[in-house]
Motif scaffolding. Structure first.
Motif, PDB file in Angstrom:
ATOM      1  N   PRO A   1      -2.310   2.284  -5.021  1.00 52.97           N
ATOM      2  CA  PRO A   1      -1.734   3.213  -5.205  1.00 52.97           C
ATOM      3  C   PRO A   1      -1.746   4.418  -4.281  1.00 52.97           C
ATOM      4  CG  PRO A   1      -3.556   3.341  -6.730  1.00 52.97           C
ATOM      5  CD  PRO A   1      -3.632   1.970  -6.136  1.00 52.97           C
ATOM      6  N   TYR A   2      -1.175   5.323  -3.987  1.00 50.54           N
ATOM      7  CA  TYR A   2      -1.569   6.576  -3.084  1.00 50.54           C
ATOM      8  C   TYR A   2      -2.825   6.944  -3.567  1.00 50.54           C
ATOM      9  CZ  TYR A   2      -1.601  10.830  -0.672  1.00 50.54           C
ATOM     10  OH  TYR A   2      -1.877  12.040   0.276  1.00 50.54           O
TER      11      TYR A   2
ATOM     12  N   ASN B   1       0.848  -1.159  -0.034  1.00 50.78           N
ATOM     13  CA  ASN B   1      -0.158  -0.009   0.062  1.00 50.78           C
ATOM     14  C   ASN B   1       0.872   1.249   0.105  1.00 50.78           C
ATOM     15  OD1 ASN B   1      -2.403   1.539   0.409  1.00 50.78           O
ATOM     16  ND2 ASN B   1      -2.293   1.493   2.380  1.00 50.78           N
ATOM     17  N   ARG B   2       0.822   1.969  -1.093  1.00 54.14           N
ATOM     18  CA  ARG B   2       1.359   3.514  -1.142  1.00 54.14           C
ATOM     19  C   ARG B   2       0.673   4.305  -0.267  1.00 54.14           C
ATOM     20  NH1 ARG B   2       5.215   5.168  -4.945  1.00 54.14           N
ATOM     21  NH2 ARG B   2       5.424   6.691  -3.362  1.00 54.14           N
TER      22      ARG B   2
ATOM     23  N   ARG C   1     -13.914   7.512   0.311  1.00 55.88           N
ATOM     24  CA  ARG C   1     -14.232   6.218   1.411  1.00 55.88           C
ATOM     25  C   ARG C   1     -15.630   5.490   0.727  1.00 55.88           C
ATOM     26  NH1 ARG C   1     -10.978   4.870   5.587  1.00 55.88           N
ATOM     27  NH2 ARG C   1      -9.758   6.722   6.062  1.00 55.88           N
TER      28      ARG C   1
ATOM     29  N   LEU D   1      -8.127  10.786   0.118  1.00 55.78           N
ATOM     30  CA  LEU D   1      -8.916   9.450   0.150  1.00 55.78           C
ATOM     31  C   LEU D   1     -10.249   9.490   1.105  1.00 55.78           C
ATOM     32  CD1 LEU D   1      -6.940   6.301   1.118  1.00 55.78           C
ATOM     33  CD2 LEU D   1      -8.907   6.914   2.651  1.00 55.78           C
TER      34      LEU D   1
END
Ligand SMILES: Nc1ncnc2c1ncn2[C@@H]1O[C@H](COP(=O)(O)OP(=O)(O)O)[C@@H](O)[C@H]1O
Ligand SMILES: [Mg+2]
Length: 238
Positions: free
Chosen positions: A206-207, A176-177, A215, A211
């Motif tokens: 990816p990043y 996980n980035r 969700r 975020l």
């Protein structure tokens, strides 16, 4: 007991909740009834006079699990410590047999139940009972989340090695980035790990910019980067 997966990580803050939510969303989209559980959550803040388990809430939202938050997360603790220490400081007695009973109930009414640990595999939930012990008791295979950065090789291999020593089945790992910064290590870790472990990589997440705003659609954000095939052994046939 029903079927489940224990989501652990190489450390705290590495993306266990994010990966569990993305996986819950993907499984839900593929038609599975997904249960979730966060046996103990620490660092809970007060909301409306009660300690609120944020991870458990995210898990519930992503999975569509209708169980109440108090059942999904039976132990909600204030101090940002390992559950064993937070419980001791707050005078709470964590009852492993209660966790076992609740897991049995949730897992028997769902196709697949995702259980998120706290910290890494050897974080204690009781003074001498770790999350590795809990995964073993609940007979849960592991999915290990590791941050894709310099250092992942050692931390991931140590976690996999311990799982193997304890006779825990590992379905795979997810890298996980956590950062958008270019990283040579992040670009080369997967290849290096290929010759160090036979445990499959289920995905390179990816990043994800913004975020929190995504969700509710984490399944989409994971895109095609997630390989669910190694989970076939624990998913019900349909
Ligand atoms: N792929 C990602 N892209 C961007 N931010 C991420 C990503 N994965 C995790 N994060 C952020 O990193 C922090 C830790 O993630 P979290 O899932 O809560 O970790 P853990 O459950 O292992 O403690 C959170 O703020 C989360 O939003
Ligand atoms: Mg978490």
């Amino acid at each position: 007991m029903g079927r489940g997966i224990f989501i652990t990580g190489t450390d705290t803050g590495v993306g266990k909740t994010v990966v569990a939510c993305g996986l819950a969303a993907l499984l839900r989209e593929s038609g599975h009834k997904v249960g979730v559980m966060k046996p103990a959550e620490t660092g809970c803040e007060e909301k409306g006079g009660q300690l609120f388990p944020q991870d458990a809430f995210y898990l519930k939202e992503a999975s569509g699990c209708s169980e109440p938050l108090e059942k999904i997360c039976p132990y909600r603790l204030r101090d940002p410590l390992t559950p064993s220490m937070a419980a001791e400081r707050e005078g709470v007695k964590i009852d492993i047999s209660l966790l076992e009973k609740i897991y049995g109930e949730i897992s028997s009414t769902h196709d697949i139940t995702l259980v998120e640990g706290a910290g890494g595999l050897l974080a204690p939930i009781l003074p001498s009972f770790t999350y590795a012990d809990l995964a073993r008791l609940l007979k849960l295979p592991l999915l290990v989340v590791a941050p894709n950065r310099l250092g992942i090789i050692n931390h991931l291999l140590l976690t996999l090695e311990h799982a193997s020593c304890r006779g825990l089945q590992v379905l795979g790992y997810v890298s996980n980035r956590l950062s958008s910064e270019p990283s040579l290590a992040a670009d080369t870790n997967r290849e290096a790990l290929l010759s160090l472990t036979a445990v499959p990589c289920l995905g390179e997440i990816p990043y994800i910019e913004d975020l929190d705003a995504k969700r509710s659609s984490l399944g989409d954000a994971f895109g095609d980067g997630f390989d669910l095939r190694p989970l076939g052994a624990v998913l019900p046939r349909r």
